[in-house]
Write an enzyme that holds these catalytic residues in place. Structure first.
Site, PDB file in Angstrom:
ATOM      1  N   ASP A 147     -30.973 -57.094 182.701  1.00 46.19           N
ATOM      2  CA  ASP A 147     -30.805 -58.248 181.821  1.00 46.19           C
ATOM      3  C   ASP A 147     -30.752 -57.749 180.375  1.00 46.19           C
ATOM      4  OD1 ASP A 147     -31.364 -61.453 181.645  1.00 46.19           O
ATOM      5  OD2 ASP A 147     -32.333 -60.385 179.993  1.00 46.19           O
ATOM      6  N   ASP A 166     -19.809 -62.451 173.535  1.00 46.11           N
ATOM      7  CA  ASP A 166     -18.818 -62.089 174.557  1.00 46.11           C
ATOM      8  C   ASP A 166     -18.425 -60.624 174.453  1.00 46.11           C
ATOM      9  OD1 ASP A 166     -18.883 -64.668 175.471  1.00 46.11           O
ATOM     10  OD2 ASP A 166     -16.993 -65.282 174.524  1.00 46.11           O
ATOM     11  N   ASN A 169     -26.496 -64.396 170.331  1.00 43.84           N
ATOM     12  CA  ASN A 169     -25.594 -65.546 170.223  1.00 43.84           C
ATOM     13  C   ASN A 169     -25.934 -66.429 169.036  1.00 43.84           C
ATOM     14  OD1 ASN A 169     -23.813 -65.102 172.389  1.00 43.84           O
ATOM     15  ND2 ASN A 169     -25.229 -65.986 173.870  1.00 43.84           N
ATOM     16  N   GLU A 196     -26.489 -63.363 181.135  1.00 47.65           N
ATOM     17  CA  GLU A 196     -26.604 -61.986 180.652  1.00 47.65           C
ATOM     18  C   GLU A 196     -27.222 -61.061 181.689  1.00 47.65           C
ATOM     19  OE1 GLU A 196     -30.246 -64.207 178.945  1.00 47.65           O
ATOM     20  OE2 GLU A 196     -28.184 -64.634 179.531  1.00 47.65           O
TER      21      GLU A 196
END
Length: 362
Positions: free
Chosen positions: A241, A258, A249, A284
């Protein structure tokens, strides 16, 4: 073929559409090419029979040439279906008359096979018509054979001329068959190739994540089931992860997020062992499957990966930043099911998150 060459111009005229709606451009092209083949055959026969000096044979061959020339010209004025029917009738009549005039031994009856192949290629969704036409050709061929047994041909040819006609007829039969099969099968093969490619793309879309190009959860579960079912060596499974991905973000925007996901995915594919199965597990999270690696060997591969990812810098617009991942690793014990293995890997990932992140928990 050059665009401005004479041959290119001739070919374009042969393939010219009738201009009518809902008609096959491929079919009319084949009809015209086959008609030209029959015309050429008739001309060659004219040359051969002229050697004999037999006026009747020459007149018949010249009449055949005129017949097919007329059929070719009229194909530009009639519908595709009408041209197709006229060509079939012409070949049938011409074959019967050849057998009647010259007999069975010149091999002209084999042109009935050309008609059989022709109708099966060009008549779509008309299975009954194909069967009936094939049966009619079979009956006609039998009739011509038994007719020749009991009747002498009208025109008796010298043996050398008959043998020459046999060779010419054999050549043109094979040429016509190859022509029809090639022209129709080319389209079929192109369509089949496009369908295979389309199905391949659909399969890829169904099995991969659109953003990263990695396998998705659905494909991963299929792979795991097959792998564990046929397990004959050690297998290690890792759930990893991206640490603080929400912060990435929120701080730099989803476009940068992205980019991070894509870059991490590319790094997985480049830095892990070639047979590693890499998938985007969700958000993620990623799932890594190491066939033929035990836990210790998988840790070595993951440690190299972890260090490499830590070295990557990303452009956040206002500043550059780095990211890390936390890894939960388990080794298959040959009796646990998929759910249990994934739960254990997820629990170890959670332990790693609670323990400070950027680490491998095994």
């Amino acid at each position: 073929m050059k665009e401005n060459s004479v041959l290119a111009t001739i070919y374009e005229n042969i393939c010219r559409d009738t201009g009518r709606q809902n008609e096959s451009a491929k079919l009319i092209a084949v009809v015209r090419l086959l008609t030209l083949t029959m015309l050429l055959h008739s001309v060659v026969c004219c040359v051969l029979v002229s050697i004999t000096g037999h006026i009747g044979a020459l007149v018949f061959s010249l009449s055949s040439s005129v017949l097919f020339l007329a059929a070719f010209v009229l194909s530009y004025h009639w519908s595709t279906f009408a041209s197709y029917c006229v060509l079939n009738i012409c070949i049938l009549f011409w074959t019967c008359m050849n057998v009647y005039c010259f007999g069975w031994n010149i091999g002209i009856q084999h042109f009935l096979v050309v008609l059989l192949v022709f109708v099966f290629f060009c008549k779509y969704k008309h299975e009954l018509h194909k069967i009936l036409f094939a049966a009619a050709l079979f009956v006609l061929r039998l009739f011509l054979y038994y007719y020749c047994i009991s009747h002498e041909p009208i025109i008796i040819l010298a043996e050398n001329i008959a043998n020459a006609l046999q060779m010419v007829n054999t050549f043109f039969v094979f040429f016509a068959l190859g022509q029809v099969a090639y022209l129709f099968s080319t389209t079929t093969q192109e369509m089949e190739g496009k369908l295979i490619e389309y199905n391949r793309k659909l399969m890829k879309q169904a099995n991969t994540d659109t953003l990263t190009g990695l396998y998705n959860r659905r494909r991963t579960m299929e792979y795991l089931e097959n792998l564990l079912h046929a397990a004959d060596s050690q297998i290690s499974i890792c759930i990893c992860d991206i640490d603080h991905f929400k912060r990435v973000n929120d701080t730099y925007g989803h476009n940068v997020g992205d980019v991070v996901l894509k870059t991490i995915s590319e790094t997985f594919q480049k830095r892990l062992p070639p047979d590693t199965f890499v998938s985007r597990w969700g958000g993620e999270e990623f799932l890594l499957i190491f066939p033929r690696l035990n836990g210790d060997e998988a840790i070595t591969a993951l440690e190299t990966l972890r260090q490499k990812i830590r070295e990557i810098t990303f452009d956040g617009g206002t500043e550059r930043f780095t990211i890390s991942l936390t890894y939960g690793l388990v080794e298959y014990d040959y009796h646990s099911d998929i759910t249990t293995l994934l739960k254990e890997a997820d629990e170890k990932l959670y332990i790693g998150k609670e323990g400070g992140r950027d680490r491998i928990v095994f």
